[in-house]
Each structure stands twice: as C-alpha cells, then as structure tokens.
Design an enzyme around this catalytic site. Structure first.
Site, mmCIF file in Angstrom:
data_model
loop_
_atom_site.group_PDB
_atom_site.id
_atom_site.type_symbol
_atom_site.label_atom_id
_atom_site.label_comp_id
_atom_site.label_asym_id
_atom_site.label_seq_id
_atom_site.Cartn_x
_atom_site.Cartn_y
_atom_site.Cartn_z
ATOM 1 C CE LYS A 1 -4.454 1.033 0.361
ATOM 2 N NZ LYS A 1 -5.692 0.287 0.025
ATOM 3 C CG ASP B 1 -7.286 3.365 -0.704
ATOM 4 O OD1 ASP B 1 -7.836 2.262 -0.577
ATOM 5 O OD2 ASP B 1 -7.253 4.200 0.234
HETATM 6 N N1 LIG Z 1 -11.212 1.978 -4.585
HETATM 7 C C1 LIG Z 1 -11.067 0.671 -4.378
HETATM 8 O O1 LIG Z 1 -11.021 -0.133 -5.319
HETATM 9 C C2 LIG Z 1 -11.017 0.135 -2.996
HETATM 10 C C3 LIG Z 1 -11.254 0.922 -1.894
HETATM 11 N N2 LIG Z 1 -11.313 0.362 -0.657
HETATM 12 C C4 LIG Z 1 -11.597 1.164 0.522
HETATM 13 O O2 LIG Z 1 -12.895 1.760 0.390
HETATM 14 C C5 LIG Z 1 -12.937 3.017 1.100
HETATM 15 C C6 LIG Z 1 -13.389 4.105 0.142
HETATM 16 O O3 LIG Z 1 -12.479 4.202 -0.944
HETATM 17 P P1 LIG Z 1 -12.875 4.883 -2.328
HETATM 18 O O4 LIG Z 1 -14.331 4.847 -2.505
HETATM 19 O O5 LIG Z 1 -12.002 4.287 -3.357
HETATM 20 O O6 LIG Z 1 -12.378 6.371 -2.093
HETATM 21 P P2 LIG Z 1 -12.949 7.719 -2.693
HETATM 22 O O7 LIG Z 1 -11.867 8.719 -2.520
HETATM 23 O O8 LIG Z 1 -13.528 7.505 -4.034
HETATM 24 O O9 LIG Z 1 -14.171 8.061 -1.718
HETATM 25 C C7 LIG Z 1 -13.959 8.148 -0.344
HETATM 26 C C8 LIG Z 1 -15.268 8.538 0.314
HETATM 27 O O10 LIG Z 1 -15.127 8.422 1.725
HETATM 28 C C9 LIG Z 1 -15.282 9.699 2.338
HETATM 29 N N3 LIG Z 1 -14.294 9.875 3.394
HETATM 30 C C10 LIG Z 1 -12.950 9.773 3.282
HETATM 31 N N4 LIG Z 1 -12.353 10.038 4.445
HETATM 32 C C11 LIG Z 1 -13.361 10.329 5.314
HETATM 33 C C12 LIG Z 1 -13.398 10.665 6.681
HETATM 34 N N5 LIG Z 1 -12.284 10.777 7.406
HETATM 35 N N6 LIG Z 1 -14.618 10.861 7.244
HETATM 36 C C13 LIG Z 1 -15.763 10.753 6.515
HETATM 37 N N7 LIG Z 1 -15.777 10.435 5.209
HETATM 38 C C14 LIG Z 1 -14.600 10.218 4.631
HETATM 39 C C15 LIG Z 1 -15.023 10.696 1.244
HETATM 40 O O11 LIG Z 1 -15.600 11.949 1.566
HETATM 41 P P3 LIG Z 1 -14.777 13.313 1.285
HETATM 42 O O12 LIG Z 1 -14.855 13.480 -0.187
HETATM 43 O O13 LIG Z 1 -15.509 14.359 2.057
HETATM 44 O O14 LIG Z 1 -13.388 13.092 1.800
HETATM 45 C C16 LIG Z 1 -15.661 9.981 0.050
HETATM 46 O O15 LIG Z 1 -17.033 10.102 0.070
HETATM 47 C C17 LIG Z 1 -11.540 3.188 1.684
HETATM 48 O O16 LIG Z 1 -11.514 2.629 2.971
HETATM 49 C C18 LIG Z 1 -10.654 2.334 0.774
HETATM 50 O O17 LIG Z 1 -9.469 1.931 1.399
HETATM 51 C C19 LIG Z 1 -11.169 -0.983 -0.472
HETATM 52 C C20 LIG Z 1 -10.918 -1.817 -1.516
HETATM 53 C C21 LIG Z 1 -10.730 -1.310 -2.855
HETATM 54 O O1 LIG Z 2 -6.687 -2.791 -6.829
HETATM 55 C C1 LIG Z 2 -5.737 -2.744 -6.093
HETATM 56 O O2 LIG Z 2 -4.607 -3.111 -6.355
HETATM 57 C C2 LIG Z 2 -5.847 -2.161 -4.705
HETATM 58 C C3 LIG Z 2 -7.179 -2.126 -4.068
HETATM 59 C C4 LIG Z 2 -7.001 -1.665 -2.674
HETATM 60 O O3 LIG Z 2 -6.255 -0.746 -2.411
HETATM 61 C C5 LIG Z 2 -7.655 -2.364 -1.590
HETATM 62 O O4 LIG Z 2 -8.096 -3.493 -1.794
HETATM 63 O O5 LIG Z 2 -7.746 -1.810 -0.473
#
Ligand SMILES: NC(=O)C1=CN([C@@H]2O[C@H](COP(=O)(O)OP(=O)(O)OC[C@H]3O[C@@H](n4cnc5c(N)ncnc54)[C@H](OP(=O)(O)O)[C@@H]3O)[C@@H](O)[C@H]2O)C=CC1
Ligand SMILES: O=C(O)CCC(=O)C(=O)O
Length: 447
Positions: A126, A166
């Site tokens: 990561k 992420d």
């Molecule tokens: N993208 C992927 O493929 C993967 C993502 N994840 C996990 O999923 C989660 C979301 O990721 P992803 O959707 O890609 O990220 P994005 O940046 O697309 O979206 C993140 C969302 O979470 C909100 N957020 C972030 N930090 C905070 C906080 N401290 N308090 C409240 N809201 C918050 C953001 O709001 P704001 O815009 O106001 O910050 C936004 O709505 C994370 O935990 C990530 O590690 C897991 C597996 C794969």
């Molecule tokens: O697609 C990837 O390699 C990473 C996805 C990721 O960051 C996660 O699973 O939390």
C-alpha cells in the site's frame, strides 16, 4: 492462549507503539490466527506472524511540486511493500491529508490477507501521500502525480509491485502517474491497475469493489435464504466504492437511503434510484462537489451535517468511506434498529467495539478484507489481461468477479464455522488468508 496472544501483541506494541491503526489491525488478526497456529504443528515455532507484521520494505520520500500560484509545496510519499510470498506487491495508493505510516501499514497488512483470499498470485502493499486533492486544479493534480511518480518509479514494476487507486486516487490520478512512469522507463507495461479502457484497463475495475461487496453480502444472505430484494440499505461514503455498491444494490431490488462524505450524510426516504445516482456520480466524479448539494437537486431529501448515517433504520449497512467510521454505540443502534447484515466496503470501517456488538447480536458481519476484495481481485484480472495482451468482455469479468467473491465466502465459511452453525467471517478470513501466505513463506525459508 490469552498469554500467548498478549505476549505477541506486547512485542508488536514495543516496536510500533505510535501506530494505533496498525496495532488495531494486527490485534484482530493475532486473536484469531495465533490459536490456529497453536493447533497446527507446521506453523508452530516459526515466528511466521512476527515476520508478517514487519514490512519487507518501507519506502518514504519527499514529493516537491509547484502549485498554481507558483509556490513550492512539499508532501511526503510512501510505499509499504509488506509481503511478496505469493506474488508481486499489490495494493492501492491513498492521497489524503491523514495519511501516515500507521495508516498505510494497517492497509498494507490487511492487503496481504485480502490478496491471498482472492486466490490470485498477489502479495500485499500500500502507499500514498499526505497530499490533499480537495480544491486542487487538474493541473495541480497532474504536477503532484508526476512528482510522486518521479520517485516511486524506482520501486515498482509489473513483476515487482503494482499500485492502484484508493481514497483520493481514481482514473484521473492513475492516468497522470502512468504517463510519467512510461516516460521515465520508456516501456508500456501493466505497472498500475485501474487504467483507462483504451490503454490497458479492465472493464468492471471501476465497479468491482462496490459490486464485489454486494456480491459478498448476497452470499451471506443466501445462507439465511434471504436476498437484497426489498431491503432498506444504508451506505456511507459517496466515492468509488459507495457509488457502485449503491448501483448494484438498486439493481438487486433494494432501496438505498443514504450516502455521505466527510461533511455529513444525505437521507432520501424515496430511495436513491438510478437517475439520482447518476447525478451523484457526476457531482462527485466530474464536478468534484459535496454530497450536501444532493438536496438542492432533490429537496425531498435531507442533509444531516457533521453526522454519520448509522442511526437510520435499515436492514443492511454498507460502510464504504474510511477506517473507524462506525463505533460501538452506532453498531448497537444499527442492531437495535433491526439491521441483519453489515458488509464492509471500506478497509476496517468498524471499530473493535462495533465488531463486538455485531458478533454479540449474531448478525451477519463481513470484514473488509473479505467483502471488499473484489477491487483488488479485478486488478489481478487486469494484470492477467495485460500479460495476455487482450481484453475480456464486461460479462466475462463480472462472471469471474462473482465467482471469486463466492470462493472467498466459501473460504470464510470453511475456516470460520462455529459449533452452533453460525459463521465468524473475521476468523474465517484471517485464517484462510494466513494459510496460503504462511505455506509459501515456509516453502521459501527464512528470507
Ligand atoms: N477503490 C477501491 O477499489 C477500494 C477501496 N477500498 C476502501 O474503500 C474506502 C473508500 O475508498 P474509495 O471509494 O475508493 O475512495 P474515494 O476517494 O472515491 O471516496 C472516499 C469517500 O469516503 C469519504 N471519506 C474519506 N475520508 C473520510 C473521513 N475521514 N470521514 C468521513 N468520510 C470520509 C469521502 O468523503 P470526502 O470526499 O468528504 O473526503 C468519500 O465520500 C476506503 O476505505 C478504501 O481503502 C477498499 C478496496 C478497494
Ligand atoms: O486494486 C488494487 O490493487 C488495490 C485495491 C485496494 O487498495 C484495496 O483493496 O484496499
């Protein structure tokens, strides 16, 4: 057994005392995996878990760039290469002001188990930066991503370490980073996943984490002869994972009631339908606006400032924003309000106290390392397509994703079934993820 676990955790604390998120992730794994190790001679006395909590490599670097006002900005960049026993390091990059070594080490540690669960040959890593993309122009984002890659490129490669997105890193950022990598290395390889369709990306990768989470929850519900149809769904976040979890839940006949961001949550009792979700996708992915703007467009909905959505009555909760966004009191409220299933889209969104409440109430609960693994699994499928130099159809990738989520569910059941027939998905995910990595580490000797 308690003494053994405590002694191990004391040692990890001694070395990483200032890293609370990392310690939280390690504790959850230690409590389930150490009793398993004790019962299986081949793992005993090999200090495998102690080796697994120490990153193989932790890279930290300066990222200097110039903003639109001509000011020089300095951020900190990281890549944690946690474990490569079963394949090249694989895991996302996070750009958020809260990023530090503790948060990235917890994410990298979780990624090792998650990637192992996918059944694909991927190690865990990561990375990211404390850079805040909010309010930055496209040119500033480009200059930052280019500067970040001028150091990261030395440490990654399609057979070494393959980053992806992420929080704060989506298609736009992956594009800028890929462009700089290609220029520096003069080679076109699948060094990043989440790429655009016309330059090596996989269909369904943008959807995969959210869809996969819903597929996992569907598998859990099936064990109770239940489904998404007609259910009330509460979702946190409004980014990549939340958007596509909502899309799939709507497709399966559920009513999605909430979305959120760090400013608060919106609740729409009429349901967020496909058209409303399209508005959210444009608002978030193109206009880069705030979720509060939803109520300007749909005045029947309500915006609740500074709060999280867990007090809303629902059948299924999908936390899809960030770590520790659902605490013990909120978990109790969900349970008291009749919630029957919580499936984590985010990484470690539930605090240990929240997990305790879910387990006490014996509701279906899936930890992110199992339920959000669809994203990295589809990244693995993108790597396969890049190696084969061909592209699979949307249907082919979706079918493979569904199959992988079902396999992960089955592994959790295999290792997590309790005597009373219920399933501890945390124990199941941790042990199933551990076994594959541990076996590879044993075969490769002390390296
Ligand atoms: N993208 C992927 O493929 C993967 C993502 N994840 C996990 O999923 C989660 C979301 O990721 P992803 O959707 O890609 O990220 P994005 O940046 O697309 O979206 C993140 C969302 O979470 C909100 N957020 C972030 N930090 C905070 C906080 N401290 N308090 C409240 N809201 C918050 C953001 O709001 P704001 O815009 O106001 O910050 C936004 O709505 C994370 O935990 C990530 O590690 C897991 C597996 C794969
Ligand atoms: O697609 C990837 O390699 C990473 C996805 C990721 O960051 C996660 O699973 O939390």
């Amino acid at each position: 057994m308690k003494d053994k676990i405590e002694a191990f955790l004391d040692l990890v604390k001694e070395r990483n005392g200032h890293e609370p998120e990392f310690l939280q992730a390690v504790q959850e794994v230690a409590e389930t995996v150490i009793p398993y190790i004790a019962k299986h001679d081949i793992y005993n006395g090999k200090n495998i878990l102690l080796r697994m909590v120490e990153p193989e490599r932790l890279i930290s670097f300066r990222v200097s760039w110039v903003d639109d006002a001509g000011e020089i900005q300095v951020n900190r960049g990281y890549r944690i290469q946690m474990n490569s026993a079963i394949g090249p390091y694989k895991g996302g990059l996070r750009f958020h002001p809260t990023v530090n070594a503790s948060i990235l080490k917890f994410l990298a540690f979780e990624q090792v188990f998650k990637n192992s669960l996918t059944t694909l040959p991927m190690g865990g890593g990561k990375g990211g930066s404390d850079f805040d993309p909010k309010g930055k122009s496209d040119n500033e984002i480009m200059r930052f991503c280019h500067a970040f890659m001028t150091e990261l490129f030395r440490h990654i490669g399609h057979n070494t370490d393959v980053p992806a997105g992420d929080i704060g890193v989506g298609a736009r950022e992956i594009g800028f980073m890929f462009g700089m990598y290609k220029k520096l290395k003069n080679t076109f390889t699948g060094v990043l996943t989440g790429k655009g369709q016309s330059w090596g990306g996989s269909l369904i990768r943008p959807e995969a984490t959210g869809y996969g989470n819903v597929y996992f929850a569907e598998n859990m519900l099936k064990t109770k002869n239940d489904s998404f149809n007609g259910k009330r769904i509460v979702i946190s976040g409004s980014g990549n994972v939340a958007q596509f979890a909502a899309e799939k839940a709507i497709e399966l006949g559920a009513t999605v009631l909430t979305l959120s961001d760090s400013g608060g949550y919106i609740i729409d009792e009429d349901g967020i339908d496909t058209e409303k979700l399209e508005f959210v996708m444009d608002l978030k992915n193109v206009k880069r606006g705030r979720i509060s703007e939803y109520v300007d467009k749909y005045p029947n909905a309500k915006f609740v400032k500074g709060e999280r959505p867990w007090s809303v009555k629902c059948d299924i909760a999908l936390p899809c924003a960030t770590q520790n966004e659902l605490n013990g009191d909120e978990a109790k409220q969900l349970v008291d309000n009749g919630c029957i299933c919580v499936s984590e889209g985010a990484n470690m969104p539930s605090t240990p106290e929240a997990i305790h409440e879910f387990q006490k109430a014996k509701i279906l609960f899936a930890p992110g390392k199992a339920s959000n693994a669809g994203g990295v699994a589809t990244s693995g499928l993108e790597m396969s397509q890049n190696s084969l130099r061909l592209s699979w159809t949307r249907e082919e990738v979706d079918e493979k994703l569904k199959g992988i989520m079902e396999d992960i569910h089955d592994s959790c059941v295999e290792y997590g079934k309790n005597d009373d027939g219920s399933v501890d998905y945390i124990r199941g995910a941790n042990i199933a993820g551990f076994v594959k990595v541990a076996d590879a580490m044993l075969a490769q000797g002390v390296v």
